[in-house]
Design a protein around this motif. Structure first.
Motif, PDB file in Angstrom:
ATOM      1  N   LYS A  35       0.822  -1.205   0.000  1.00  0.00           N
ATOM      2  CA  LYS A  35       0.000   0.000   0.000  1.00  0.00           C
ATOM      3  C   LYS A  35       0.857   1.256   0.000  1.00  0.00           C
ATOM      4  CE  LYS A  35      -4.246  -1.096  -0.367  1.00  0.00           C
ATOM      5  NZ  LYS A  35      -5.022  -0.529  -1.496  1.00  0.00           N
ATOM      6  N   ALA A  36       1.933   1.225   0.810  1.00  0.00           N
ATOM      7  CA  ALA A  36       2.829   2.381   0.852  1.00  0.00           C
ATOM      8  C   ALA A  36       3.482   2.606  -0.501  1.00  0.00           C
ATOM      9  CB  ALA A  36       3.890   2.171   1.929  1.00  0.00           C
ATOM     10  N   MET A  37       3.892   1.509  -1.154  1.00  0.00           N
ATOM     11  CA  MET A  37       4.503   1.639  -2.478  1.00  0.00           C
ATOM     12  C   MET A  37       3.481   2.142  -3.499  1.00  0.00           C
ATOM     13  SD  MET A  37       6.586  -1.269  -4.621  1.00  0.00           S
ATOM     14  CE  MET A  37       7.722  -1.454  -3.248  1.00  0.00           C
ATOM     15  N   GLN A  38       2.254   1.626  -3.398  1.00  0.00           N
ATOM     16  CA  GLN A  38       1.199   2.078  -4.312  1.00  0.00           C
ATOM     17  C   GLN A  38       0.932   3.574  -4.132  1.00  0.00           C
ATOM     18  OE1 GLN A  38      -2.409  -0.203  -3.957  1.00  0.00           O
ATOM     19  NE2 GLN A  38      -3.577   1.153  -5.287  1.00  0.00           N
ATOM     20  N   ALA A  39       0.922   4.015  -2.871  1.00  0.00           N
ATOM     21  CA  ALA A  39       0.716   5.441  -2.604  1.00  0.00           C
ATOM     22  C   ALA A  39       1.856   6.272  -3.177  1.00  0.00           C
ATOM     23  CB  ALA A  39       0.594   5.672  -1.101  1.00  0.00           C
ATOM     24  N   GLN A  40       3.091   5.740  -3.063  1.00  0.00           N
ATOM     25  CA  GLN A  40       4.236   6.457  -3.617  1.00  0.00           C
ATOM     26  C   GLN A  40       4.154   6.537  -5.144  1.00  0.00           C
ATOM     27  OE1 GLN A  40       7.581   4.312  -2.071  1.00  0.00           O
ATOM     28  NE2 GLN A  40       7.483   5.274  -0.046  1.00  0.00           N
ATOM     29  N   VAL A  41       3.721   5.414  -5.752  1.00  0.00           N
ATOM     30  CA  VAL A  41       3.569   5.406  -7.212  1.00  0.00           C
ATOM     31  C   VAL A  41       2.509   6.415  -7.641  1.00  0.00           C
ATOM     32  CG1 VAL A  41       2.808   4.032  -9.180  1.00  0.00           C
ATOM     33  CG2 VAL A  41       4.386   3.046  -7.504  1.00  0.00           C
ATOM     34  N   GLU A  42       1.377   6.439  -6.895  1.00  0.00           N
ATOM     35  CA  GLU A  42       0.322   7.401  -7.216  1.00  0.00           C
ATOM     36  C   GLU A  42       0.795   8.834  -7.026  1.00  0.00           C
ATOM     37  OE1 GLU A  42      -2.634   6.940  -8.545  1.00  0.00           O
ATOM     38  OE2 GLU A  42      -2.180   4.805  -8.718  1.00  0.00           O
ATOM     39  N   ALA A  43       1.591   9.029  -5.961  1.00  0.00           N
ATOM     40  CA  ALA A  43       2.135  10.376  -5.728  1.00  0.00           C
ATOM     41  C   ALA A  43       3.069  10.783  -6.856  1.00  0.00           C
ATOM     42  CB  ALA A  43       2.858  10.417  -4.385  1.00  0.00           C
ATOM     43  N   LEU A  44       3.875   9.813  -7.328  1.00  0.00           N
ATOM     44  CA  LEU A  44       4.781  10.105  -8.443  1.00  0.00           C
ATOM     45  C   LEU A  44       4.005  10.413  -9.712  1.00  0.00           C
ATOM     46  CD1 LEU A  44       7.572   7.407  -7.879  1.00  0.00           C
ATOM     47  CD2 LEU A  44       7.825   9.888  -7.685  1.00  0.00           C
ATOM     48  N   LYS A  45       2.926   9.625  -9.942  1.00  0.00           N
ATOM     49  CA  LYS A  45       2.082   9.891 -11.116  1.00  0.00           C
ATOM     50  C   LYS A  45       1.463  11.281 -11.030  1.00  0.00           C
ATOM     51  CE  LYS A  45       0.722   5.133 -12.248  1.00  0.00           C
ATOM     52  NZ  LYS A  45      -0.416   4.176 -12.312  1.00  0.00           N
TER      53      LYS A  45
END
Length: 393
Positions: free
Chosen positions: A132-142
């Motif tokens: 979830k943390a990685m997914q949030a980071q990916v979304e933040a990067l997007k």
């Protein structure tokens, strides 16, 4: 970010005491435990929540754990939830093999080993929270990338606007210097000619008729300079919101006909003729000076671009508003140009007769809008143009 993520765990068993015991074993600050006494209750919870893992009892009345697992694997929403089976059956029944076939990641036998259960649950909770943390980071990067792309487009648009402004400034300075120089050159030449006559004592150069012609020429040049200065002042007033409108009772027909009389010398010099049609009288509350300025700009353009064609002026009432129309049969305005001629410093592109600062229509539209009206153009290349001013009565 990881500390704020809580994992949801689903435990399913038909015996309440088993649920309570398992909940006490696996609960923690980083997780929330949901309990279901049947497969139906579990399916309801699965539709409402996103679970980090599910612990299913195999032997339950109605739908057993294996059937529930197969349903979970066949549904997109629950397909990737890790499943751990729990059973009190003998190992010889080979339930573990069937559990792995149903998509389980592990199979535990009762009585449960507390340390093994805690360890396995902890692994899945950590994996879930890290994912979830990685997914949030990916979304933040997007999101950051999208914001950067938006910012880049804005910067590019700003750069293009600045480049356009620089070009506009350079064009304006070139046009301005030419437009100012023209009347000044005329005045300077007239002055030099008079000085020469005076130096030669040529009194015949200053007869009444010749003096009258000199004065008329000087007045035209001075009026040209005044008009340029007034246009620049009006642009400044418009930009600062200080364009003054002083409404008073005005007869629009009288205003236009008086203006046409004053334009007679310019019409004759341009080799054109002007005809008037419309109402005999049409009164309303407008700023007469400003409306005259608008009509004057339209007549000047009609003479400039009309190619010596007849000019038709019409004043009439229509649908609760007063209308002024100025039509010429000249070079016309292309469709692309029609959208921009009301902007500052814009003139008909490709015209060999383009003159002035390109402010007349811009100022005219601002004056008409300040009266609550509108100004439109209808034109076809080579067939002239019709400008229509609509003012509320």
């Amino acid at each position: 970010m990881l500390s704020t993520i809580r994992a949801k765990l689903l435990i399913v068993d038909d015996l309440p005491e088993n649920l309570l015991a398992l909940e006490a074993l696996i609960k923690g600050r980083d997780r929330v435990v949901y309990k279901a006494l049947s497969a139906d209750e579990a399916l309801s919870l699965l539709l409402q929540h996103e679970f980090a893992m599910a612990i299913l009892d195999v032997q339950m009345p109605g739908m057993d754990g294996f059937e529930l697992a197969e349903l979970m694997r066949s549904t997109e929403r629950t397909r990737n939830i890790p499943i751990v089976f729990v059973s009190a059956a003998d190992r010889e029944l080979n339930y573990a093999f069937k559990g792995y076939e149903s998509g389980a990641v592990d199979f535990l036998y009762k009585p449960l080993d507390p340390h093994a259960v805690k360890s396995k649950v902890g692994v899945f909770v950590d994996l879930y929270r890290q994912g979830k943390a990685m997914q949030a980071q990916v979304e933040a990067l997007k999101q950051s990338r999208l914001e950067q792309e938006v910012l880049l487009r804005k910067l590019q648009a700003t750069q293009e606007e600045l480049e356009r402004a620089v070009r506009m400034r350079d064009d304006f300075m070139s046009i301005m210097s030419h437009e100012v120089r023209t009347p000044l050159n005329g005045l300077s030449l007239e002055n030099q000619l008079r000085k020469m006559h005076l130096a030669q004592g040529n009194a015949d150069a200053f007869t009444l008729d010749k003096m009258r012609a000199m004065v008329e020429r000087d007045e035209r040049q001075i009026q040209s300079l005044i008009r340029l200065i007034e246009d620049m002042l009006d642009v400044s007033r418009i930009r600062t919101g200080k364009l003054s409108i002083r409404p008073a009772r005005v007869d629009l027909v009288q205003l236009v006909t008086r203006l046409l009389e004053r334009f007679a010398p310019q019409v004759a010099a341009a080799g054109s003729v002007i005809s008037y049609s419309g109402d005999a009288s049409l009164s309303g509350n407008w700023d007469g000076f400003r409306i005259e300025q608008v009509v004057s700009n339209l007549l000047t353009n009609a003479l400039r671009y009309g190619a010596k064609s007849p000019i038709e002026v019409r004043v009439y009432r229509h649908d609760g508003e007063a209308r002024i129309e100025v039509r010429d049969r000249g070079i016309g305005i292309g469709e692309d140009d029609q959208a921009r001629i009301f902007q500052q410093f814009e003139r008909v592109s490709g015209s060999q007769v383009a003159a002035g600062l390109g402010l007349g229509l811009y100022i005219s539209e601002q004056i008409v809008v300040a009266h609550g009206g509108r100004i439109t153009v209808e034109s076809t290349l080579g067939k002239g143009a019709l400008f229509r001013v609509c003012l509320p009565l």
